[in-house]
Write an enzyme that holds these catalytic residues in place. Structure first.
Site, mmCIF file in Angstrom:
data_model
loop_
_atom_site.group_PDB
_atom_site.id
_atom_site.type_symbol
_atom_site.label_atom_id
_atom_site.label_comp_id
_atom_site.label_asym_id
_atom_site.label_seq_id
_atom_site.Cartn_x
_atom_site.Cartn_y
_atom_site.Cartn_z
ATOM 1 N N ASP A 1 0.874 -1.160 0.000
ATOM 2 C CA ASP A 1 0.000 0.000 0.000
ATOM 3 C C ASP A 1 0.919 1.220 0.000
ATOM 4 O O ASP A 1 2.110 1.120 0.332
ATOM 5 C CB ASP A 1 -0.953 -0.002 1.207
HETATM 6 C C1 BGC Z 1 -4.908 3.381 -0.028
HETATM 7 C C2 BGC Z 1 -5.013 2.349 -1.143
HETATM 8 C C3 BGC Z 1 -4.808 3.020 -2.462
HETATM 9 C C4 BGC Z 1 -3.468 3.715 -2.451
HETATM 10 C C5 BGC Z 1 -3.161 4.439 -3.740
HETATM 11 C C6 BGC Z 1 -3.654 4.227 -0.114
HETATM 12 O O1 BGC Z 1 -3.709 5.298 0.758
HETATM 13 O O2 BGC Z 1 -4.954 2.729 1.220
HETATM 14 O O3 BGC Z 1 -6.261 1.711 -1.103
HETATM 15 O O4 BGC Z 1 -4.907 2.097 -3.511
HETATM 16 O O5 BGC Z 1 -3.458 4.691 -1.417
HETATM 17 O O6 BGC Z 1 -3.964 5.550 -3.877
#
Ligand code: BGC
Length: 755
Positions: free
Chosen positions: A233
């Site tokens: 993530d």
């Molecule tokens: C989120 C993810 C997301 C990623 C990219 C993170 O803050 O938890 O779900 O895909 O950002 O935007």
């Protein structure tokens, strides 16, 4: 011509620096390229209910805009469809849009379990139940990937809150992990093969998910056979060397030169084997190779068609919670007046805030759609009733709404959560609708005897203190850019509701299973409720709820008959065939969700009263019947035994129930299943009772007692009270009693374990 990616040749040709550079992103949304070897970069974007394609340097938290894309119903709504085929169709459309925008991987679906209704991101998740999450998640992955676009199954794992999400440690036992928090991931990984899996931010029992070899390698790849890429993530990696070692392949977003340099140094110092780095790079190259045909194609999609699809899908996601006296559909006749009350009818709330926020291609409002949908001669008037960015009442707005309702023939009140109430990044601290909306509803109800409420919210709201004012409640969740049109279709009877609750609506926040332990304290959140999440908890504690898991009404009714359950022993594996007949007993076409629940009343561990193990959504014309068949496997009857370190099927009675919700079981029966007794490995410290119960060890202990130096003591085992009292003693603590030496005990352990 598509660029070819020859993984072994590229790995052999790359320098250590080039390889290390590929293990983290080039910016927020792209992988790095290796120009010297023609390795292109590919783009990933959020997800999951629409494409959020931003320019490379833009934020990932939903603050800046993105290219227009269809905003489909969010997962809160899709989960309520209970319709894998429908979710698959949404996936196909998402894949088409990603292809048209040259996106390699869509960052979704999110299938984390809704442990508490407080989680700010529940609108991005499907259900409180792992089976439903897994089935729908798999359908979404298959749909998107059928278009040659990858998915990122997220957030792996145990990311069930936003509070302190980058550090908090979820303290959870293995049985709960396996049965609740990993089961959906297992289903999607083994059945739908997502190109990527995104690890979560949090720690699990103290270890960051991004650096957990058990999670990323032992379970994911070893047990489930996953051969795709694991991406972090955004910002989840604390130590990139530990992460790669644990099985993470791609760190996102870019850390500049930091992570590549650290990886190079780690290989040079012997801290990280180059073969481990190669493994990660190989997986990234494989991903690029898979994605390039889609990225390099010249596809386009039809925006109007996708909007129409979004409307059809939203119709099938809405849950009709209540419909006293068949208030809905409205059926206004020429000359009648419909009062539409509530700001959300004019200013729709249809998606949540954060990284999933889509820039819709168009936006329906329920007010416009109702005006367009009513027969000629029907007047549709509107009063806002409340302001959406405040919880304070507004006397003028209230008076206007009450007056409108008093003069109307039909009244529909649109309520919901303001955007600021739920978002990625923070949790809620209550589950109530804003006070000004509840006051409005009470006022309108006093002015008009019958009204319908339409709800827009991403996770459950308490209803106990206002639901008595509404004869009908239509829960639409956050249902995408066509939510307004779909709500109008359902209110007017152009479509029939067929959604079912994928999460329980509790009476009060205090009733929820994790109430005392959410969101944790001092860096830890204890999952003390164990496997008793959602309906598993309410059923085990006989707790009343506002609306149970699986509930949802239709404009018709359905009958259930002829339950037939057969236990088969196929190639040593148990299979249970379940069949019943469902009939549409009303006079409109409708869809029923037939739900199969399994209970194991006598088990060595405490199990939920019943658990969802199969379901099917069946479309039936008025008067039509259909036989619905399901096959349950031995695994569907099993629990995870921490001691046996595996899934255990205990022989004995199981209850099979088929119904229209977890608390509306129409047909039930009990079956007997044969299974060999569970053989736990016998150890020095196994108790006397465990030794005696073991098919090999039991007779051995008996004969040791028979040949005891003080004479034949085997008769002592006939004394049930004595055996009961001594049964909990580990054998190594009572070796003199059974007449063994320490060495004799060691030999016996080897013998009974077949050594
Ligand atoms: C989120 C993810 C997301 C990623 C990219 C993170 O803050 O938890 O779900 O895909 O950002 O935007």
């Amino acid at each position: 011509m598509t660029t070819q990616i020859d993984v072994p040749a590229l790995l052999a040709a790359m320098t250590l620096e080039e390889k290390a550079s590929l293990c983290s992103g080039a910016d927020l949304w792209h992988t790095r390229r290796v120009e010297r070897l023609d390795v292109p970069a590919v783009m990933v974007t959020d997800g999951p209910h629409g494409l959020r394609k931003q320019a490379a340097d833009q934020d990932h938290l939903g603050i800046s805009g993105s290219v227009p894309a269809t905003c489909f119903p969010t997962a809160s709504a899709l989960g309520s469809s209970w319709d894998p085929e429908l979710v698959h169709r949404v996936g196909v459309a998402l894949g088409e849009e990603a292809r048209a925008e040259d996106v390699a991987v869509l960052l979704g679906p999110g299938i984390n379990i809704k442990r508490s209704p407080l989680c700010g991101r529940n609108f991005e998740y499907l259900s409180e139940d792992p089976y439903l999450s897994g089935e729908l998640g798999a359908a979404m992955v298959e749909g998107i990937q059928s278009q040659g676009v990858g998915t990122s199954l997220k957030h792996y794992a145990v990311n069930n809150q936003e509070t302190d999400r980058l550090r908090v440690s979820a303290e959870v036992d293995e049985r709960t992990l396996r049965e609740i928090y990993l089961a959906g991931f297992e289903r999607v990984v083994t059945g739908a093969h997502p190109w990527t899996v995104m690890c979560s931010y949090n720690r699990i029992n103290g270890t960051y998910a991004s650096q957990d070899p058990w999670l990323l390698t032992e379970v994911l790849r070893g047990e489930w056979g996953y051969d795709g890429l694991v991406v972090s993530d955004w910002g989840a990696v604390d130590d990139c060397v530990a992460a790669v070692e644990a099985g993470l392949d791609l760190e996102m977003p870019s850390t500049g030169r930091q992570s590549p340099e650290r990886l190079v140094a780690a290989v040079r110092d012997g801290e990280l084997a180059e073969a481990v780095l190669d493994r990660a790079v190989g997986r990234l190259l494989q991903l690029i190779g898979r994605a390039l045909p889609g990225v390099e194609s010249d596809d386009a999609y039809d925006r109007d068609e996708h909007h129409a699809l979004a409307r059809r899908v939203a119709q099938d996601c809405a849950v009709l919670l209540k419909n006293d006296g068949d208030l809905l559909p409205l059926r206004p006749t020429p000359g009648s007046r419909v009062a539409v009350i509530g700001e959300f009818a004019r200013t729709p709330r249809y998606q949540g805030a954060g990284s999933s926020k889509v820039n819709p291609t168009q936006l329906d409002t329920a007010l416009d759609a109702l005006r367009a949908g009513v027969p000629d001669g029907v007047t549709v008037d509107f009063a806002a009733g409340f302001g959406i960015d405040t919880t304070e009442g507004d006397d003028a707005l209230l008076a206007e709404a009450v007056a409108l309702a008093g003069d109307a023939d039909h009244v529909v009140v649109f309520l919901g959560l303001p955007a600021s109430a739920e978002s990625e990044g923070y949790d809620r601290d209550h589950i109530d609708l804003p006070a000004n909306q509840i006051a409005l509803l009470a006022g309108v109800a006093a002015a008009h005897p019958r009204l319908a409420v339409v709800l827009a919210n991403g996770s459950a709201v308490a209803m106990a203190d206002w639901v008595q004012h509404a004869d009908a409640v239509l829960e639409c969740w956050l249902s995408g850019q066509a939510a307004g049109g779909a709500a109008a279709d359902l209110l007017l009877g152009a479509a029939t509701p067929s959604g079912r609750l994928a999460e329980t609506i509790p009476l009060r926040l205090e009733d929820t299973p994790s109430f005392l332990a959410f969101p944790g304290e001092e860096g830890k959140v204890r999952y003390g409720e164990g496997v008793f999440v959602g309906y598993r908890f309410y059923d085990a504690t006989s707790r009343a709820v506002s609306f149970p898991f699986g509930h949802g009404l239709s404009y018709t009714t359905f009958g259930y008959d002829d339950l037939a359950v057969t236990v088969l022993d196929q190639d040593d594996a148990v299979a249970v065939e379940v069949a019943c007949t469902v009939t549409n007993r009303g006079d409109v076409a409708g869809k029923e969700v037939v739900q199969v629940y399994v209970g194991d009343p006598e088990a060595a561990v405490r199990r939920p009263e019943r658990e969802l193990k199969a379901f099917a959504k069946v479309a039936l014309e008025p008067g039509a019947s259909q036989e619905v068949r399901f096959t349950l496997t031995g695994r569907d009857l099993s629990y995870w035994s921490t001691r046996a370190k595996g899934w255990v099927l205990e022989g004995g009675a199981f209850e099979i129930a088929v119904g229209a919700s977890s608390r509306d079981l129409r047909l039930t029966t009990s079956i007997e299943v044969d299974a060999p007794p569970i053989e736990l490995p016998i150890e020095r410290g196994s108790t006397l009772a465990e030794w005696l119960a073991h098919p090999v060890a039991g007779p051995t202990v008996r004969s040791t007692l028979k040949n005891h130096e003080s004479g034949d003591l085997s008769g002592l085992l006939e004394d049930a009270d004595l055996v009961r009292m001594l049964g909990s003693f580990p054998l190594n603590r009572i070796i003199a009693f059974v007449g063994l030496s320490q060495q004799g005990l060691d030999e016996l352990v080897v013998e009974v374990n077949g050594g």
